[in-house]
Scaffold this motif. Sequence first.
Motif, PDB file in Angstrom:
ATOM      1  N   LYS A 120      23.219 -21.108   7.935  1.00 47.85           N
ATOM      2  CA  LYS A 120      23.503 -22.185   6.930  1.00 47.85           C
ATOM      3  C   LYS A 120      23.789 -21.806   6.858  1.00 47.85           C
ATOM      4  N   ARG A 121      25.155 -21.331   5.982  1.00 48.37           N
ATOM      5  CA  ARG A 121      26.261 -21.129   4.820  1.00 48.37           C
ATOM      6  C   ARG A 121      27.369 -20.941   5.934  1.00 48.37           C
ATOM      7  N   ALA A 122      27.207 -20.683   6.952  1.00 47.15           N
ATOM      8  CA  ALA A 122      28.356 -19.677   7.825  1.00 47.15           C
ATOM      9  C   ALA A 122      29.606 -21.470   8.420  1.00 47.15           C
ATOM     10  N   ASP A 123      29.962 -21.532   8.317  1.00 47.48           N
ATOM     11  CA  ASP A 123      31.207 -22.506   8.536  1.00 47.48           C
ATOM     12  C   ASP A 123      31.547 -22.777  10.241  1.00 47.48           C
ATOM     13  N   PHE A 124      31.621 -21.298  10.730  1.00 47.70           N
ATOM     14  CA  PHE A 124      30.973 -21.697  12.356  1.00 47.70           C
ATOM     15  C   PHE A 124      30.630 -20.057  12.965  1.00 47.70           C
ATOM     16  N   GLN A 125      29.837 -20.733  14.724  1.00 50.60           N
ATOM     17  CA  GLN A 125      29.164 -19.242  14.246  1.00 50.60           C
ATOM     18  C   GLN A 125      30.167 -19.251  16.116  1.00 50.60           C
ATOM     19  N   ILE A 126      30.283 -17.677  15.810  1.00 48.21           N
ATOM     20  CA  ILE A 126      30.774 -17.253  17.997  1.00 48.21           C
ATOM     21  C   ILE A 126      29.878 -15.930  17.612  1.00 48.21           C
ATOM     22  N   SER A 127      29.996 -16.263  19.049  1.00 48.69           N
ATOM     23  CA  SER A 127      28.706 -15.072  20.331  1.00 48.69           C
ATOM     24  C   SER A 127      30.193 -14.222  20.757  1.00 48.69           C
ATOM     25  N   PHE A 128      30.402 -12.677  21.276  1.00 49.31           N
ATOM     26  CA  PHE A 128      31.226 -12.733  21.748  1.00 49.31           C
ATOM     27  C   PHE A 128      30.163 -12.182  23.192  1.00 49.31           C
ATOM     28  N   SER A 129      29.242 -11.880  23.575  1.00 49.17           N
ATOM     29  CA  SER A 129      28.668 -11.738  24.392  1.00 49.17           C
ATOM     30  C   SER A 129      27.124 -12.292  24.560  1.00 49.17           C
ATOM     31  N   LYS A 130      26.664 -12.690  25.353  1.00 48.39           N
ATOM     32  CA  LYS A 130      24.635 -12.889  24.956  1.00 48.39           C
ATOM     33  C   LYS A 130      24.534 -11.689  25.400  1.00 48.39           C
ATOM     34  N   MET A 131      25.113 -10.989  25.442  1.00 44.44           N
ATOM     35  CA  MET A 131      24.164  -9.824  25.499  1.00 44.44           C
ATOM     36  C   MET A 131      24.012  -9.166  23.659  1.00 44.44           C
ATOM     37  N   LYS A 189      29.528 -19.685  19.396  1.00 43.92           N
ATOM     38  CA  LYS A 189      29.839 -19.751  20.878  1.00 43.92           C
ATOM     39  C   LYS A 189      30.880 -19.084  20.869  1.00 43.92           C
ATOM     40  N   GLN A 190      31.006 -19.390  22.665  1.00 48.05           N
ATOM     41  CA  GLN A 190      31.723 -18.012  23.360  1.00 48.05           C
ATOM     42  C   GLN A 190      33.586 -18.535  23.737  1.00 48.05           C
ATOM     43  N   MET A 191      34.213 -17.762  23.204  1.00 48.14           N
ATOM     44  CA  MET A 191      35.700 -17.725  24.078  1.00 48.14           C
ATOM     45  C   MET A 191      36.549 -17.045  23.901  1.00 48.14           C
ATOM     46  N   ASP A 192      37.184 -16.905  24.198  1.00 48.27           N
ATOM     47  CA  ASP A 192      38.474 -16.061  25.237  1.00 48.27           C
ATOM     48  C   ASP A 192      38.953 -15.531  24.590  1.00 48.27           C
ATOM     49  N   SER A 193      40.001 -14.606  24.885  1.00 46.13           N
ATOM     50  CA  SER A 193      40.847 -14.029  23.496  1.00 46.13           C
ATOM     51  C   SER A 193      41.519 -14.997  23.120  1.00 46.13           C
ATOM     52  N   VAL A 194      42.210 -16.323  23.739  1.00 41.54           N
ATOM     53  CA  VAL A 194      43.935 -16.236  23.729  1.00 41.54           C
ATOM     54  C   VAL A 194      43.439 -17.834  22.328  1.00 41.54           C
ATOM     55  N   SER A 195      41.675 -18.817  22.987  1.00 40.08           N
ATOM     56  CA  SER A 195      40.987 -19.733  22.151  1.00 40.08           C
ATOM     57  C   SER A 195      40.484 -18.659  21.053  1.00 40.08           C
ATOM     58  N   PHE A 196      40.209 -17.393  20.942  1.00 41.46           N
ATOM     59  CA  PHE A 196      39.917 -16.856  19.329  1.00 41.46           C
ATOM     60  C   PHE A 196      40.866 -16.805  18.670  1.00 41.46           C
ATOM     61  N   SER A 197      42.232 -16.726  19.057  1.00 43.21           N
ATOM     62  CA  SER A 197      43.011 -16.494  18.532  1.00 43.21           C
ATOM     63  C   SER A 197      43.822 -17.770  17.447  1.00 43.21           C
ATOM     64  N   LYS A 198      44.255 -18.925  18.461  1.00 47.25           N
ATOM     65  CA  LYS A 198      44.454 -19.918  18.556  1.00 47.25           C
ATOM     66  C   LYS A 198      43.951 -20.720  17.272  1.00 47.25           C
TER      67      LYS A 198
END
Length: 159
Positions: A119-130, A81-90
């Motif tokens: 599989k163990r990860a509770d959340f997956q985050i992406s900082f970019s598609k690059m 999931k991609q987020m902006d910095s404010v969403s990441f902070s929240k």
Amino acid sequence: MNIKILCVGKIKEKFYRDAIDEYLKRLSKYASVSVIEVSDEKTSENASDTEIDIVKQKEGERIFKHINERDFVVALVILGKQMDSVSFSKYIENLGISGRSTIDFVIGGSLGLSDDILKRADFQISFSKMTFPHQLMRVVLLEQIYRGMRIMKNEPYHK
């Protein structure tokens, strides 16, 4: 809050180490942050899919040694999931509010993360598609955690 950055491979370049050290110093007033490096597996240039899976599995086993059962695990992956910095902070703030005292951010090696880690990860985050070098990703992650902490505390930070 305790934050662990679990990553594959060592940082050789001084400029990356300097940037990492700077953000760790800045973050020390907000949270306990540690960087844990596990050794990477050597991979041949023309590795088969099976060899790649074996490499990721071995690196994943090394990472697992540093993940506790109660830790909240965030895997850094291109398809996360991609987020902006404010969403990441929240997001980080809400984890703390909900009683998650330790967050593990996991950065894989050049081949990525094993299926078991994903599989163990509770959340997956992406900082970019690059795709980024994993060394640079450590710096970017630490900077975003620092930015997130500043946002949480309503402290000014460059936008």
